[in-house]
Design a protein around this motif. Sequence first.
Motif, PDB file in Angstrom:
ATOM      1  N   GLU A 280       0.711  -1.219  -0.111  1.00 24.77           N
ATOM      2  CA  GLU A 280      -0.056   0.132  -0.106  1.00 24.77           C
ATOM      3  C   GLU A 280       0.906   1.174   0.006  1.00 24.77           C
ATOM      4  OE1 GLU A 280      -4.102  -1.742   2.354  1.00 24.77           O
ATOM      5  OE2 GLU A 280      -2.132  -0.819   3.496  1.00 24.77           O
TER       6      GLU A 280
ATOM      7  N   ARG B 236      -4.270   3.384  -5.134  1.00 28.02           N
ATOM      8  CA  ARG B 236      -4.512   3.066  -3.734  1.00 28.02           C
ATOM      9  C   ARG B 236      -5.819   3.018  -3.496  1.00 28.02           C
ATOM     10  NH1 ARG B 236      -0.574   4.924  -1.342  1.00 28.02           N
ATOM     11  NH2 ARG B 236      -1.227   6.877  -0.690  1.00 28.02           N
ATOM     12  N   GLN B 237      -6.562   4.227  -3.815  1.00 30.64           N
ATOM     13  CA  GLN B 237      -7.775   4.389  -3.768  1.00 30.64           C
ATOM     14  C   GLN B 237      -8.861   3.714  -4.556  1.00 30.64           C
ATOM     15  OE1 GLN B 237      -8.625   8.597  -4.362  1.00 30.64           O
ATOM     16  NE2 GLN B 237      -7.747   9.503  -2.552  1.00 30.64           N
TER      17      GLN B 237
ATOM     18  N   SER C 134      -8.606   0.171  -3.065  1.00 24.66           N
ATOM     19  CA  SER C 134      -9.421   0.108  -1.792  1.00 24.66           C
ATOM     20  C   SER C 134     -10.900   0.092  -2.146  1.00 24.66           C
ATOM     21  CB  SER C 134      -9.113   1.309  -1.040  1.00 24.66           C
ATOM     22  OG  SER C 134      -9.923   1.326   0.358  1.00 24.66           O
ATOM     23  N   SER C 135     -11.321   0.451  -3.019  1.00 25.25           N
ATOM     24  CA  SER C 135     -12.889   0.497  -3.385  1.00 25.25           C
ATOM     25  C   SER C 135     -13.135  -0.902  -3.862  1.00 25.25           C
ATOM     26  CB  SER C 135     -13.041   1.683  -4.493  1.00 25.25           C
ATOM     27  OG  SER C 135     -12.725   3.073  -4.017  1.00 25.25           O
TER      28      SER C 135
ATOM     29  N   ARG D  73     -11.465  -3.807  -3.057  1.00 28.45           N
ATOM     30  CA  ARG D  73     -11.442  -4.655  -1.828  1.00 28.45           C
ATOM     31  C   ARG D  73     -12.633  -4.514  -1.041  1.00 28.45           C
ATOM     32  NH1 ARG D  73      -6.767  -4.139   1.740  1.00 28.45           N
ATOM     33  NH2 ARG D  73      -7.414  -6.425   2.465  1.00 28.45           N
ATOM     34  N   GLN D  74     -13.504  -3.314  -0.737  1.00 25.61           N
ATOM     35  CA  GLN D  74     -14.517  -3.279  -0.020  1.00 25.61           C
ATOM     36  C   GLN D  74     -15.661  -3.872  -0.811  1.00 25.61           C
ATOM     37  OE1 GLN D  74     -15.175   1.061   0.423  1.00 25.61           O
ATOM     38  NE2 GLN D  74     -13.178   1.328   1.469  1.00 25.61           N
TER      39      GLN D  74
END
Length: 316
Positions: free
Chosen positions: A106, A114-115, A118-119, A121-122
């Motif tokens: 990360e 990264r954003q 992250s989106s 993975r959510q």
Amino acid sequence: MNKTERLLAIVLELQRKKVVRAEDLAALFETSVRTIYRDVQALSEAGVPIIGATGTGYSLMEGYFLPPVSFTAEEAVALLIGTDFIEQRFDNLYRVRAGAARGKIEAILPESVRQEASSVRQTMRLLPSNPSQAASSLEREYLETIRQAILDKRKVRFQYARKIADAEGRRHSVRTVAPYGLALLHGSWMLVARCELRQEIRHFRLTRMDELIELEERFELPARFELKAYKPADDRHLRVHILINPDITDKIKESNNYYLEDMEERPDGLHAFFRVRHTDELLQWVLGWGANVAVLEPESFRNRIREEAENMLKRY
């Protein structure tokens, strides 16, 4: 894959392996050997120290290392989900290392990647197929002990509980084994090892072990043994034929029974076919479905189910 991507991939492949032939690179990147020759020449002219030996292949000059490369959002998600899996299923040492690796991954990602990662993975979550399959603290401890014993090439000893009693009615025994490898099968860790008691390769579930210790005695791994290529002998010679109520067809399919071989939709319902070593391996599974299933073959198993049902009735 364009030329720039292929050049980078060639360097990574050379960095991963000591020597690579042009023919192998051509097959890997689905191009011609002549193209690989041109690519290697381009890399050499760009300052990458590639050594070529006729009849052997290409290699990188010792000490050369490609700096860290960037990841796409999809590549980052693949790596980060991998760390999630390791934290769930591996021993404590690797759980800690997985967390550290996730932080490093990360940290080097550009903010936009990264954003995005992250989106994504959510929207995903790793869950065991059965809550009881979550690794216990004892299983993690045994996993770490066995993993180290494999690396040290030392034997281990443990008490083992068989699922089915032997001919003399015993379910527990002490085993001394040479551990060859570990495999995660249907959510459970299995040890592949040569058992001194049976004098052959056997498989042991970590959840059925007790009093595991690593011994001082060493062993040598057979020269031809490779865990990735290893296939256990199939000794499931008993065929079981079961008729299933159509109302629970979906539930049966979702149960993902290990011994299930085939299913056929017929006018009278779903016919399922299993292969087992002993009918006891299916006994509890069949009883769990109650009157929704009926054993058709073998006759001995039909009688066993009937006896169990009569014994259950006596309790009520």
